[in-house]
Design a protein around this motif. Structure first.
Motif, short mmCIF file in Angstrom:
data_model
loop_
_atom_site.label_atom_id
_atom_site.label_comp_id
_atom_site.label_asym_id
_atom_site.label_seq_id
_atom_site.Cartn_x
_atom_site.Cartn_y
_atom_site.Cartn_z
N GLU A 111 0.84 -1.20 0.00
CA GLU A 111 0.00 0.00 0.00
C GLU A 111 0.88 1.25 0.00
O GLU A 111 1.83 1.37 0.78
N LYS A 112 0.55 2.20 -0.86
CA LYS A 112 1.37 3.40 -1.02
C LYS A 112 0.96 4.47 -0.02
O LYS A 112 0.29 5.46 -0.35
N VAL A 113 1.39 4.26 1.22
CA VAL A 113 1.13 5.21 2.30
C VAL A 113 2.40 5.35 3.13
O VAL A 113 3.20 4.42 3.24
N GLY A 114 2.60 6.54 3.69
CA GLY A 114 3.70 6.71 4.63
C GLY A 114 3.39 6.00 5.93
O GLY A 114 2.22 5.78 6.27
N VAL A 115 4.43 5.62 6.66
CA VAL A 115 4.23 4.88 7.91
C VAL A 115 4.94 5.60 9.06
O VAL A 115 5.95 6.27 8.86
N PHE A 116 4.39 5.45 10.25
CA PHE A 116 5.04 6.00 11.44
C PHE A 116 6.12 5.03 11.91
O PHE A 116 5.91 3.82 11.98
N ALA A 117 7.28 5.58 12.22
CA ALA A 117 8.41 4.78 12.68
C ALA A 117 9.35 5.69 13.45
O ALA A 117 9.29 6.92 13.33
N THR A 118 10.20 5.09 14.27
CA THR A 118 11.23 5.87 14.95
C THR A 118 12.47 5.90 14.07
O THR A 118 12.91 4.87 13.55
N TRP A 150 1.29 1.20 11.22
CA TRP A 150 0.44 2.39 11.26
C TRP A 150 0.73 3.32 10.10
O TRP A 150 1.84 3.84 9.96
N SER A 151 -0.25 3.55 9.27
CA SER A 151 -0.08 4.43 8.12
C SER A 151 -0.58 5.83 8.45
O SER A 151 -1.51 6.03 9.24
N ASN A 152 0.07 6.79 7.83
CA ASN A 152 -0.30 8.19 8.00
C ASN A 152 -1.37 8.55 6.97
O ASN A 152 -1.14 8.44 5.77
N ILE A 153 -2.53 8.98 7.42
CA ILE A 153 -3.63 9.31 6.51
C ILE A 153 -3.86 10.82 6.44
O ILE A 153 -4.90 11.27 5.96
N CYS A 154 -2.90 11.59 6.91
CA CYS A 154 -2.94 13.06 6.79
C CYS A 154 -4.15 13.67 7.49
O CYS A 154 -4.85 14.52 6.94
N MET A 155 -4.40 13.19 8.69
CA MET A 155 -5.43 13.78 9.54
C MET A 155 -4.72 14.18 10.82
O MET A 155 -4.47 13.34 11.70
N HIS A 156 -4.39 15.47 10.95
CA HIS A 156 -3.44 15.89 11.96
C HIS A 156 -4.02 16.93 12.93
O HIS A 156 -4.95 17.66 12.60
N TYR A 157 -3.39 16.97 14.09
CA TYR A 157 -3.65 17.96 15.13
C TYR A 157 -2.34 18.68 15.40
O TYR A 157 -1.30 18.03 15.57
#
Length: 280
Positions: A111-118, A150-157
Motif C-alpha cells: 500500500e502506497k502510504v507513509g508509515v510511522f516509525a522511529t 500504522w499508516s499516515n492518513i494526513c489527519m493531523h492535530y
C-alpha cells in the motif's frame, strides 16, 4: 470536558503563484540526463502549509491572539475525513500533545502510504517510496502483523505553540525528499527527479506526539487514482461512504433492502456527524 478552541484547515490541492514566495517543492525534469532542463518550480500542497507559516510569520500569531489553541488539519482527497472529530481532538488535548495523528492499519505491504516509525530515536513518518521492499513487508515475529503497521492518513492535530516552533525550524532550512517519477513535458512524459517537502517533516521536533488508531472503514476512503484503477478511485470512495451510511442506519435499527449494485445509503452530514441521532 475542558474548553478548547480549534481552527480547522484543509490540505487542499490548490496552486499559488511561485512569485508569492510560497515555495514548497522544486521539480527537475529533463529529456536527457546529460542535458538537464532548467529547474521548474511548483507547489506541493502538503508542504506549503508550513512554508506559508515561514513566509507569513504573522499567520501563526493570529490564532493565539483570537484564542485558538490548536489546528485540525484534514486531507481533502479523503471522502471519509471526519472534520473536527471531538474524540480525536479531545484525546490530543488531554494528552498535552503538540502533534497528533489519526492512523489506520496498512491494508497490505504494497500500500502506497507513509508509515510511522522511529528514526534516530524520534517518531517520524517514512514515505512509502523510502522503504525498501524488505522493510515494507517485514512482520513482527510476536504478532505476525506488519512491523510498520500504522499508516499516515494526513489527519493531523497541531498546537499553535508547536507551529511557532516549526516557523523557527523551517527558517533554518530543511531537507527534501527525492522522488523519481515520470514528469509531463511539452514533448511527453520524461524521467525526472522531484524534490518534495511534506507536512510531516517537522514532526520529530515535537516533544509529544499522540497517535490514535481509527477504523479504515469509518475514516479513510482516499481518491488517488482515476476510475478503472484497482483501488482508491472515486468509485471505491463513494462505495465506502455509502457503506458507512448503511452501517449507521443498521446500527440504529433500520432494516435496509438495497437494490443490486447499491453499496449503501447516503447519510448527509447535516443529519448525522458520526452515526448519532438516527434512531428517531
Amino acid at each position: 470536558s475542558s474548553r478548547m478552541t480549534t481552527l480547522v484547515c484543509s490540505q487542499a490541492r490548490c496552486r499559488f503563484s511561485s512569485r508569492g514566495g510560497f515555495l514548497a517543492s522544486q521539480m527537475m525534469a529533463s529529456s536527457s540526463w546529460k542535458r538537464p532542463a532548467p529547474l521548474l518550480k511548483r507547489l506541493m500542497a502538503m508542504g506549503v502549509c508550513f512554508w506559508r507559516c515561514t513566509n507569513l510569520g504573522c499567520w501563526i500569531c493570529w490564532p493565539r491572539r483570537v484564542g485558538v489553541e490548536s489546528v485540525d488539519c484534514y486531507c481533502v482527497d479523503n471522502l471519509l475525513a471526519r472534520i473536527g472529530d471531538p474524540q480525536f481532538l479531545g484525546y490530543c488535548h488531554s494528552q498535552g500533545a503538540e502533534v497528533g495523528a489519526r492512523v489506520v492499519a496498512r491494508a497490505h505491504a504494497q500500500e502506497k502510504v507513509g508509515v510511522f516509525a522511529t528514526r534516530g530515536g524520534e517518531l517520524s513518518v517514512v514515505e512509502y517510496s523510502e522503504l525498501t521492499p524488505e522493510q515494507a513487508s517485514a512482520c513482527d515475529p510476536n504478532t505476525g502483523e506488519l512491523q510498520f503497521k500504522w499508516s499516515n492518513i494526513c489527519m493531523h492535530y497541531f498546537s499553535v505553540s508547536w507551529l511557532q516552533k516549526v516557523h523557527a525550524h523551517l527558517a533554518q532550512g530543511t531537507a527534501y525528499h527525492i522522488a523519481r517519477k515520470q514528469i509531463p513535458s511539452k514533448d511527453g512524459p520524461v524521467q525526472g527527479i522531484k524534490l518534495e517537502l511534506f507536512i510531516f517533516d517537522p514532526f520529530p521536533i515535537a516533544n509529544k506526539v499522540a497517535l490514535m488508531e481509527v477504523a479504515r472503514s469509518e475514516h479513510f476512503a482516499p481518491v488517488k487514482n482515476a476510475r478503472g484503477s484497482a483501488s482508491d478511485t472515486p468509485d471505491t470512495a463513494r462505495d465506502a461512504f455509502l457503506a458507512l451510511g448503511a452501517k449507521w442506519l443498521r446500527d440504529a435499527g433500520a432494516v435496509l433492502e438495497l437494490p443490486p449494485g447499491r453499496a449503501g445509503v447516503e447519510v448527509p452530514a447535516s443529519v448525522s456527524y458520526g452515526g448519532e441521532g438516527l434512531r428517531s
